[in-house]
Design a protein around this motif. Sequence first.
Motif, PDB file in Angstrom:
ATOM      1  N   LEU A  36      -1.192  -8.983  -3.694  1.00 30.86           N
ATOM      2  CA  LEU A  36      -1.250 -10.051  -2.593  1.00 30.86           C
ATOM      3  C   LEU A  36      -1.362 -11.330  -3.201  1.00 30.86           C
ATOM      4  O   LEU A  36      -0.567 -12.311  -3.016  1.00 30.86           O
ATOM      5  N   PHE A  37      -2.355 -11.497  -4.087  1.00 30.20           N
ATOM      6  CA  PHE A  37      -2.800 -12.873  -4.689  1.00 30.20           C
ATOM      7  C   PHE A  37      -1.691 -13.350  -5.603  1.00 30.20           C
ATOM      8  O   PHE A  37      -1.443 -14.423  -5.746  1.00 30.20           O
ATOM      9  N   ALA A  38      -1.073 -12.473  -6.365  1.00 29.42           N
ATOM     10  CA  ALA A  38      -0.242 -12.667  -7.487  1.00 29.42           C
ATOM     11  C   ALA A  38       1.001 -13.116  -6.519  1.00 29.42           C
ATOM     12  O   ALA A  38       1.550 -14.292  -6.961  1.00 29.42           O
ATOM     13  N   GLY A  39       1.481 -12.416  -5.736  1.00 31.18           N
ATOM     14  CA  GLY A  39       2.415 -13.074  -4.689  1.00 31.18           C
ATOM     15  C   GLY A  39       2.455 -14.309  -4.328  1.00 31.18           C
ATOM     16  O   GLY A  39       3.461 -14.979  -4.167  1.00 31.18           O
ATOM     17  N   SER A  40       1.540 -14.436  -3.545  1.00 29.66           N
ATOM     18  CA  SER A  40       0.982 -15.683  -2.963  1.00 29.66           C
ATOM     19  C   SER A  40       0.945 -17.031  -3.776  1.00 29.66           C
ATOM     20  O   SER A  40       1.543 -17.879  -3.743  1.00 29.66           O
ATOM     21  N   ALA A  41       0.475 -16.671  -5.040  1.00 29.73           N
ATOM     22  CA  ALA A  41       0.232 -17.526  -6.197  1.00 29.73           C
ATOM     23  C   ALA A  41       1.677 -18.030  -6.818  1.00 29.73           C
ATOM     24  O   ALA A  41       1.972 -19.378  -6.952  1.00 29.73           O
ATOM     25  N   TRP A  42       2.583 -17.087  -6.972  1.00 29.67           N
ATOM     26  CA  TRP A  42       3.950 -17.293  -7.374  1.00 29.67           C
ATOM     27  C   TRP A  42       4.676 -17.991  -6.382  1.00 29.67           C
ATOM     28  O   TRP A  42       5.540 -19.094  -6.616  1.00 29.67           O
ATOM     29  N   LEU A  43       4.593 -17.843  -4.956  1.00 23.47           N
ATOM     30  CA  LEU A  43       5.361 -18.470  -3.992  1.00 23.47           C
ATOM     31  C   LEU A  43       4.749 -19.893  -3.971  1.00 23.47           C
ATOM     32  O   LEU A  43       5.579 -20.980  -3.801  1.00 23.47           O
ATOM     33  N   PHE A  44       3.617 -19.933  -4.154  1.00 25.43           N
ATOM     34  CA  PHE A  44       2.871 -21.516  -4.173  1.00 25.43           C
ATOM     35  C   PHE A  44       3.424 -22.307  -5.323  1.00 25.43           C
ATOM     36  O   PHE A  44       3.774 -23.489  -5.049  1.00 25.43           O
ATOM     37  N   GLU A  45       3.311 -21.666  -6.372  1.00 27.86           N
ATOM     38  CA  GLU A  45       3.959 -22.195  -7.568  1.00 27.86           C
ATOM     39  C   GLU A  45       5.245 -22.830  -7.511  1.00 27.86           C
ATOM     40  O   GLU A  45       5.675 -23.833  -7.902  1.00 27.86           O
ATOM     41  N   LEU A  46       6.308 -21.881  -6.926  1.00 23.95           N
ATOM     42  CA  LEU A  46       7.682 -22.096  -6.926  1.00 23.95           C
ATOM     43  C   LEU A  46       7.756 -23.136  -5.782  1.00 23.95           C
ATOM     44  O   LEU A  46       8.915 -23.970  -6.014  1.00 23.95           O
ATOM     45  N   HIS A  47       7.219 -23.135  -4.772  1.00 23.07           N
ATOM     46  CA  HIS A  47       7.169 -24.388  -3.872  1.00 23.07           C
ATOM     47  C   HIS A  47       6.985 -25.736  -4.157  1.00 23.07           C
ATOM     48  O   HIS A  47       7.364 -26.786  -3.930  1.00 23.07           O
ATOM     49  N   ARG A  48       5.800 -25.510  -5.091  1.00 23.19           N
ATOM     50  CA  ARG A  48       5.250 -26.902  -5.616  1.00 23.19           C
ATOM     51  C   ARG A  48       6.244 -27.329  -6.603  1.00 23.19           C
ATOM     52  O   ARG A  48       6.536 -28.547  -6.652  1.00 23.19           O
ATOM     53  N   THR A  49       7.191 -26.546  -7.263  1.00 25.54           N
ATOM     54  CA  THR A  49       7.959 -27.026  -8.473  1.00 25.54           C
ATOM     55  C   THR A  49       9.446 -27.120  -7.917  1.00 25.54           C
ATOM     56  O   THR A  49      10.316 -27.940  -8.315  1.00 25.54           O
ATOM     57  N   HIS A  50       9.767 -26.278  -6.999  1.00 24.54           N
ATOM     58  CA  HIS A  50      11.135 -26.246  -6.499  1.00 24.54           C
ATOM     59  C   HIS A  50      11.092 -26.008  -4.926  1.00 24.54           C
ATOM     60  O   HIS A  50      11.157 -24.932  -4.332  1.00 24.54           O
ATOM     61  N   PRO A  51      10.597 -27.006  -4.342  1.00 24.52           N
ATOM     62  CA  PRO A  51      10.470 -27.033  -2.822  1.00 24.52           C
ATOM     63  C   PRO A  51      11.602 -26.388  -2.015  1.00 24.52           C
ATOM     64  O   PRO A  51      11.253 -25.473  -1.340  1.00 24.52           O
ATOM     65  N   VAL A  52      12.871 -26.538  -2.041  1.00 23.62           N
ATOM     66  CA  VAL A  52      13.759 -26.073  -1.445  1.00 23.62           C
ATOM     67  C   VAL A  52      13.764 -24.601  -1.819  1.00 23.62           C
ATOM     68  O   VAL A  52      14.115 -24.024  -0.733  1.00 23.62           O
ATOM     69  N   LEU A  53      13.972 -24.120  -2.833  1.00 27.41           N
ATOM     70  CA  LEU A  53      14.120 -22.762  -3.329  1.00 27.41           C
ATOM     71  C   LEU A  53      12.805 -22.117  -2.674  1.00 27.41           C
ATOM     72  O   LEU A  53      13.261 -21.005  -2.119  1.00 27.41           O
ATOM     73  N   GLY A  54      11.532 -22.510  -2.876  1.00 28.81           N
ATOM     74  CA  GLY A  54      10.482 -21.936  -2.482  1.00 28.81           C
ATOM     75  C   GLY A  54      10.407 -21.772  -0.752  1.00 28.81           C
ATOM     76  O   GLY A  54      10.246 -20.518  -0.315  1.00 28.81           O
ATOM     77  N   ARG A  55      11.041 -22.673  -0.182  1.00 31.39           N
ATOM     78  CA  ARG A  55      11.125 -22.610   1.335  1.00 31.39           C
ATOM     79  C   ARG A  55      12.130 -21.550   1.851  1.00 31.39           C
ATOM     80  O   ARG A  55      12.235 -20.595   2.747  1.00 31.39           O
ATOM     81  N   ASN A  56      13.335 -21.509   1.004  1.00 36.27           N
ATOM     82  CA  ASN A  56      14.414 -20.704   1.341  1.00 36.27           C
ATOM     83  C   ASN A  56      13.892 -19.199   0.968  1.00 36.27           C
ATOM     84  O   ASN A  56      14.195 -18.296   1.626  1.00 36.27           O
ATOM     85  N   LEU A  57      13.262 -19.097  -0.197  1.00 34.27           N
ATOM     86  CA  LEU A  57      12.651 -17.720  -0.585  1.00 34.27           C
ATOM     87  C   LEU A  57      11.786 -17.182   0.450  1.00 34.27           C
ATOM     88  O   LEU A  57      11.748 -16.109   0.936  1.00 34.27           O
ATOM     89  N   ALA A  58      10.738 -17.991   1.010  1.00 34.03           N
ATOM     90  CA  ALA A  58      10.107 -17.546   2.031  1.00 34.03           C
ATOM     91  C   ALA A  58      10.438 -17.004   3.176  1.00 34.03           C
ATOM     92  O   ALA A  58       9.975 -16.194   3.755  1.00 34.03           O
ATOM     93  N   ILE A  59      11.592 -17.618   3.705  1.00 28.91           N
ATOM     94  CA  ILE A  59      12.215 -17.600   5.156  1.00 28.91           C
ATOM     95  C   ILE A  59      13.185 -16.226   4.639  1.00 28.91           C
ATOM     96  O   ILE A  59      13.208 -15.236   5.477  1.00 28.91           O
TER      97      ILE A  59
END
Length: 334
Positions: A36-59
């Motif tokens: 859970l923490f590893a997945g959340s951290a990965w999404l956080f880092e992805l959103h921080r470095t690639h905001p659009v990709l991170g948002r689309n992946l979260a959706i």
Amino acid sequence: MLAYAPALLCLLMFCAGVVHERRRFSNAVLLGLTFLFAGSAWLFELHRTHPVLGRNLAIALLLVVALGIVTLAWFLISNGTVMVRKEGTRPANLLSLLAGVALVALLVLLVATLILRNRTLAAVTGTAVALTGYVAFLFLCFVVYAFLYGRLNPPRRADYVVVLGSGLAGGATVPPLLASRLERARAVHARQSRRGRQPVLLTSGGQGPDEKVPESHAMADYLVERGVPAELIEREDRSTTTEENLRFSRRIMESANPDYRCVIVTNNYHAFRAALAARRAGVRGYVVGSPTAAYFWPSAMIREFAAIFLTYRRTNLAFCLLFFLGGGAIWWLG
């Protein structure tokens, strides 16, 4: 990389827990928190470095979860109907059906909340979603760790092979479910014998009110009929529950050999809960599981999880109370 620190800490605690004592539910929770923490951290880092990709992946992940819930509800209801048709309408056989219906009810509640936008309904829905998420997380932890536990190698030394009883058919006949345990016990015994040991096969099970003989006696007769020497079989014929199976078997083993080691045999769906019970009973042994019919597995796993959930009822009740308080706060502040 600091975002991954909680996941790394949980992973280290999980590894230490497995090395120290495999038979703890906390190991399952720590493993779940690691993912859970590893997945959340990965999404956080992805959103921080690639905001659009991170948002689309979260959706996309939310859509996958929604589709997964619908698929799971359909599977559980289908399995529940099979269970009722093959095993009858006993409460234990209705668990997968009831779980599927509960998921459908949750989905209906979510849709109604989105359409009506009612404050009270939103509070109820938020509480229901939080409770469901909590229970689902624990259930996934249980399933994953139970799977891993079943694939850890048992100890090479065994002085006893303990077979847990599970009820007789017609009051005297070993049914297929129990026969699978006995066949696995024979295989474990044969493997130990090839290593130069002669462990005792300890059949464990008393006589129920609808049984003509104690389960352990029918189990012992089954083994003798299939070539196991009678002198290598011992019976524990007083127990009526898994906890008593283990406690009374421990007394027999300790009285003969205080330094005993054993392998405990049950069905695969029951193996991890039996391991937890063995630790609480002070039994020095590893639990292995025998195969179970595929249609029986979902309801059986839900039943096992419910038993574990109730074993730790104080902790779980505290978390559930927090969710109810949170729902009340949503309603009050809304």
